[in-house]
Structure formats: structure tokens, C-alpha cells
Design an enzyme around this catalytic site. Structure first.
Site, PDB file in Angstrom:
ATOM      1  CB  CYS A 116      -0.836   2.782  15.177  1.00  8.61           C
ATOM      2  SG  CYS A 116      -1.525   1.531  16.462  1.00  8.61           S
ATOM      3  CG  HIS A 256       1.833   0.105  12.893  1.00  9.99           C
ATOM      4  ND1 HIS A 256       2.307   0.294  14.156  1.00  9.99           N
ATOM      5  CD2 HIS A 256       0.641  -0.218  13.336  1.00  9.99           C
ATOM      6  CE1 HIS A 256       1.536  -0.178  15.072  1.00  9.99           C
ATOM      7  NE2 HIS A 256       0.442  -0.255  14.684  1.00  9.99           N
ATOM      8  CG  ASN A 286       0.130  -2.392  17.850  1.00 15.04           C
ATOM      9  OD1 ASN A 286       0.956  -1.263  17.842  1.00 15.04           O
ATOM     10  ND2 ASN A 286      -0.960  -2.278  17.052  1.00 15.04           N
TER      11      ASN A 286
HETATM   12  O1  UT7 Z   1      -2.432  -0.741  15.574  1.00  8.36           O
HETATM   13  C1  UT7 Z   1      -3.722  -0.204  15.555  1.00  8.36           C
HETATM   14  C2  UT7 Z   1      -4.556  -0.724  14.306  1.00  8.36           C
HETATM   15  N1  UT7 Z   1      -5.087  -1.919  14.668  1.00  8.36           N
HETATM   16  C3  UT7 Z   1      -5.161  -2.975  13.965  1.00  8.36           C
HETATM   17  O2  UT7 Z   1      -4.645  -2.919  12.745  1.00  8.36           O
HETATM   18  C4  UT7 Z   1      -5.732  -4.122  14.140  1.00  8.36           C
HETATM   19  C5  UT7 Z   1      -6.742  -4.616  13.255  1.00  8.36           C
HETATM   20  N2  UT7 Z   1      -7.301  -5.993  13.675  1.00  8.36           N
HETATM   21  C6  UT7 Z   1      -6.698  -6.885  13.893  1.00  8.36           C
HETATM   22  O3  UT7 Z   1      -5.540  -7.363  14.054  1.00  8.36           O
HETATM   23  C7  UT7 Z   1      -7.699  -8.456  14.014  1.00  8.36           C
HETATM   24  O4  UT7 Z   1      -9.016  -7.914  13.747  1.00  8.36           O
HETATM   25  C8  UT7 Z   1      -7.481  -8.983  15.503  1.00  8.36           C
HETATM   26  C9  UT7 Z   1      -6.036  -9.767  15.752  1.00  8.36           C
HETATM   27  C10 UT7 Z   1      -7.839  -7.884  16.549  1.00  8.36           C
HETATM   28  C11 UT7 Z   1      -8.530 -10.058  15.595  1.00  8.36           C
HETATM   29  O5  UT7 Z   1      -8.248 -10.913  14.479  1.00  8.36           O
HETATM   30  P1  UT7 Z   1      -9.659 -11.301  13.610  1.00  8.36           P
HETATM   31  O6  UT7 Z   1      -9.078 -12.432  12.539  1.00  8.36           O
HETATM   32  O7  UT7 Z   1     -10.251 -10.091  13.125  1.00  8.36           O
HETATM   33  O8  UT7 Z   1     -10.536 -12.208  14.922  1.00  8.36           O
HETATM   34  P2  UT7 Z   1     -12.072 -11.669  15.041  1.00  8.36           P
HETATM   35  O9  UT7 Z   1     -11.977 -10.463  15.612  1.00  8.36           O
HETATM   36  O10 UT7 Z   1     -12.851 -11.603  13.797  1.00  8.36           O
HETATM   37  O11 UT7 Z   1     -12.553 -12.962  15.925  1.00  8.36           O
HETATM   38  C12 UT7 Z   1     -12.505 -14.135  15.358  1.00  8.36           C
HETATM   39  C13 UT7 Z   1     -12.946 -15.046  16.315  1.00  8.36           C
HETATM   40  C14 UT7 Z   1     -14.041 -14.728  17.203  1.00  8.36           C
HETATM   41  O12 UT7 Z   1     -14.469 -16.051  17.620  1.00  8.36           O
HETATM   42  P3  UT7 Z   1     -16.073 -16.288  16.962  1.00  8.36           P
HETATM   43  O13 UT7 Z   1     -17.205 -15.078  17.215  1.00  8.36           O
HETATM   44  O14 UT7 Z   1     -15.705 -16.622  15.680  1.00  8.36           O
HETATM   45  O15 UT7 Z   1     -16.383 -17.572  17.967  1.00  8.36           O
HETATM   46  C15 UT7 Z   1     -13.221 -14.167  18.375  1.00  8.36           C
HETATM   47  O16 UT7 Z   1     -14.145 -14.291  19.681  1.00  8.36           O
HETATM   48  O17 UT7 Z   1     -11.670 -15.231  17.501  1.00  8.36           O
HETATM   49  C16 UT7 Z   1     -12.094 -15.092  18.813  1.00  8.36           C
HETATM   50  N3  UT7 Z   1     -11.165 -14.612  19.241  1.00  8.36           N
HETATM   51  C17 UT7 Z   1      -9.896 -15.112  20.038  1.00  8.36           C
HETATM   52  N4  UT7 Z   1     -10.057 -16.542  20.140  1.00  8.36           N
HETATM   53  C18 UT7 Z   1      -8.862 -16.814  20.622  1.00  8.36           C
HETATM   54  C19 UT7 Z   1     -10.474 -13.131  19.304  1.00  8.36           C
HETATM   55  N5  UT7 Z   1      -9.540 -13.158  20.074  1.00  8.36           N
HETATM   56  C20 UT7 Z   1      -9.170 -14.249  20.188  1.00  8.36           C
HETATM   57  C21 UT7 Z   1      -8.003 -14.775  20.954  1.00  8.36           C
HETATM   58  N6  UT7 Z   1      -7.764 -16.046  21.421  1.00  8.36           N
HETATM   59  N7  UT7 Z   1      -7.120 -13.836  21.459  1.00  8.36           N
END
Ligand code: UT7
Length: 329
Positions: A116, A256, A286
Site C-alpha cells: 500500500c 492511503h 482500498n
Molecule cells: O492497506 C493496507 C493496510 N491494511 C489496513 O490498514 C487495514 C487495517 N485493519 C482494518 O482496517 C480493520 O482491522 C478491519 C476493517 C480489517 C477490520 O475491522 P475491525 O474493527 O478491526 O474488526 P475485527 O477484525 O476486530 O472484527 C470484529 C468483529 C469480529 O467478530 P467477533 O469476533 O467480534 O464476533 C469479526 O468476525 O467483526 C467481525 N467481522 C465482520 N462482521 C461483519 C469481520 N469482518 C466482518 C464483516 N462483516 N465484513
């Protein structure tokens, strides 16, 4: 006459027609528009359809538009650098293919892989060829067809990424406009959080790697988020401090587009209000190497000569960085 700087003198981009909306994703995986919007800021992303259409298709279209806008023949391009993690093939470089497609027959070219942050790394590298007086016209492409390495059964990654790309032309400037400073960083210990496991020399493709879905992006979202939110904000603040820039001096943050929450944190850290932040994550998601040139393309009409732009990114590697640009037109 001041020293020669590398100025961006044109910008163009390419976005595929197909729009993948949050509601369509709701039918593919267990997700919903509310979750995607509040956690990422994304509403829709573009997907490049059609067999045989790789990243070079988008890069070439962007470069063609770029040359038309600047009124130059592609034969005038001295060097073309393409930032991508989704090259048409492992080799040759997608930059070589783009040059062939657009008729940039006098350019030499190569790819840069910094995920990225790829556009920042390529822009900095390209600028050195201008500043040194070696070349007069260098093109930097940032393009990725992320849909080819995304697992559309994995809700944690498939909602985030999209396809797209852009390009800028760099030319010498002796009036103080152009790239003023760059801070770039990388840390390979972060590779365990964001990677595409198989397909390289470590894990060559086999039936097993395909069956295990190891040719897709693996991201530990929360871990990456924690590094990204600090890394991108810190490096943007660092370049401001190093150059004695205050928030009043900065006209635009060009971040980004990985997550709206990371963008907001960076803007806050730099003391920049929302109206100074380029944002198109809601429309394209992204696009990895494509986000920064696509932001410049979307906001080009609002930019004024002399505007101070703060580019910032964080991505796989880890790689991250910030560039201060004084807009030249
Ligand atoms: O560009 C390159 C670098 N990359 C980045 O900068 C990305 C950095 N990370 C992020 O932007 C975020 O971590 C994400 C958008 C990928 C995920 O968001 P989050 O707030 O960190 O969610 P999480 O991974 O902590 O998941 C929270 C909950 C989980 O459920 P439980 O375990 O709390 O029941 C996930 O299973 O959200 C769930 N979840 C979803 N729910 C609905 C994960 N993806 C989804 C989804 N829809 N698409």
C-alpha cells in the site's frame, strides 16, 4: 534559479466500470452495509472484469490519459515505474507491459513492490532521476487488481479491497514546486500480519496451496490496524515537524485509503480539519498502490499552484511513509 525539483505536472487514473456494492457483498458473505460502513467507510469498490485483463490494462489506460492531458507523445517518456503487488505475471514487470501497450518505446521501466506504500516508494525513487538531471519525463503508475488475490469467501478481507490505478508525470521544476521531502520506512517483521502466502519462491503453487486458499491475501486486521493507525499518523507528523510545517501550512492530506478510521486518526494527529482531507474510500475501497494517484485525480480540480500536500500511507511489509509535495499547477 533554485535547485531542480521533481514536480507532478499531470495526473490521470482508470477505474473499471463494474461496481461491487455493499449490498451485493451481503449476498456473498455474512456481512452488512452497516458493519462495512462504520468499520471502514467503504460503500462500493470497482472490479476489473474480463479474461486476460490484468493490472497493466488499468495502468496503460491511466498512462494514455496522462499523456493526452499533458499533450505529450508516450515516446517522450524516459522512465516508467509501476507500483503494484498484482502484476500481470510474476515476471516480466508490469511496467514493461504498460510501456509496450502505450507505445512508450524510449522508456526503460520496472516495478516496485511496497504494497500500500508502493506509490510513495515509486514516487520517491522516480523523483531522484529528475532531481539529478538524468531525465525530463518520468511516469509513476500505482495500480492493483486486488480482486485477483482476494478470497470472496473471507468477509474480513473481501469487503475492503477494490481494483483501480492512476499515474502521475514528473518533470523538472526550478521554481520551488514539486517534491520537497520524503520519509519512508519498512519493517519486515510485520510480514506475518499481512501477506499472500503462496505463489512465490517460498511456497510455489501446488494443488495443495490452491486448495488451502493460500494464494489469497491474509490479513490480521486488528494487528495491522494498530500498527497502521500509529505508523501513518506518526510519519505524517514527523515530516511536518522536520520541515517546520504547521497545520495551517498544509492544504491537503492525501492519505492511503485503507480505513476511514486510520485516515481520521492521521488527520487529527496533524491537526487537519476534514475539509483538508482527500477521501474516496467510500467509492473505491482500498486499491493498494492505486489509492494516492486516484485521490489526486479526484481532487485535481480543487488544487491550486503552491498548495502543500501531505501524502501518507501504511501497508504490507510493513511499509509506510509520507511525502511533502508543493503542487506545481
Ligand atoms: O492497506 C493496507 C493496510 N491494511 C489496513 O490498514 C487495514 C487495517 N485493519 C482494518 O482496517 C480493520 O482491522 C478491519 C476493517 C480489517 C477490520 O475491522 P475491525 O474493527 O478491526 O474488526 P475485527 O477484525 O476486530 O472484527 C470484529 C468483529 C469480529 O467478530 P467477533 O469476533 O467480534 O464476533 C469479526 O468476525 O467483526 C467481525 N467481522 C465482520 N462482521 C461483519 C469481520 N469482518 C466482518 C464483516 N462483516 N465484513
Amino acid at each position: 534559479m533554485s535547485k531542480t525539483l521533481a514536480a507532478i505536472t499531470a495526473v490521470a487514473g482508470y477505474l473499471p466500470d463494474y461496481i461491487l456494492t455493499n449490498s451485493e457483498l451481503e449476498k456473498m458473505v455474512d456481512t452488512n452495509d452497516e458493519w462495512i460502513t462504520t468499520r471502514t467507510g467503504i460503500k462500493e469498490r470497482r472490479i476489473l472484469k474480463g479474461a486476460g485483463n490484468g493490472t497493466s490494462v488499468m495502468g496503460a489506460e491511466a498512462v494514455k490519459k496522462l499523456c493526452e492531458k499533458r499533450g505529450i507523445d508516450p515516446k517522450e517518456i524516459d522512465l516508467l515505474i509501476c507500483a503494484t503487488v498484482t502484476g500481470d505475471m510474476i515476471f516480466p514487470a508490469t511496467a514493461n507491459i504498460i510501456c509496450d501497450k502505450v507505445g512508450a518505446t524510449n522508456a526503460w521501466s520496472y516495478d516496485i513492490n511496497a504494497a500500500c506504500s508502493g506509490f510513495l516508494f515509486a514516487l520517491t525513487t522516480a523523483s531522484k532521476f529528475i532531481e539529478s538531471g538524468t531525465y525530463k519525463k518520468v511516469v509513476v503508475v500505482g495500480a492493483d487488481k486486488m480482486s485477483t488475490i482476494i478470497d470472496y469467501t473471507d468477509r474480513a478481507t473481501c469487503v475492503i479491497f477494490g481494483d483501480g490505478g492512476g499515474a502521475v508525470l514528473l518533470e523538472p521544476n526550478n521554481e520551488g514546486f514539486g517534491i520537497q521531502d520524503a520519509i519512508l520506512k519498512s519493517d519486515g517483521s510485520g510480514s506475518k500480519y499481512l501477506f499472500q502466502k503462496a505463489g512465490g519462491s517460498n511456497y510455489p503453487p501446488t494443488l495443495e496451496t490452491v486448495t488451502a486458499r493460500e494464494h489469497f491475501v491474509h490479513q490480521e486486521g486488528q494487528a495491522v490496524f494498530k500498527f497502521a493507525v500509529v505508523g501513518m499518523a506518526d510519519v505524517a507528523a514527523e515530516i511536518m515537524e522536520r520541515n517546520n510545517l504547521t497545520s495551517d501550512d498544509i492544504n491537503w492530506l492525501v492519505p492511503h485509503q485503507a480505513n476511514k478510521r486510520i485516515i481520521d486518526a492521521t488527520a487529527k494527529r496533524c491537526g487537519l480539519s476534514e475539509d483538508k482531507v482527500m477521501l474516496n474510500i467510500h467509492r473505491y475501497g482500498n486499491t493498494t498502490s492505486g489509492t494516492l494517484p486516484l485521490c489526486l485525480m479526484d481532487y485535481e480540480s480543487q488544487l491550486k499552484k503552491g498548495d502543500n500536500l501531505l501524502l501518507a500511507a501504511f501497508g504490507g511489509g510493513f511499509t509506510w511513509g509520507s511525502i511533502w509535495v508543493k503542487w506545481a499547477y
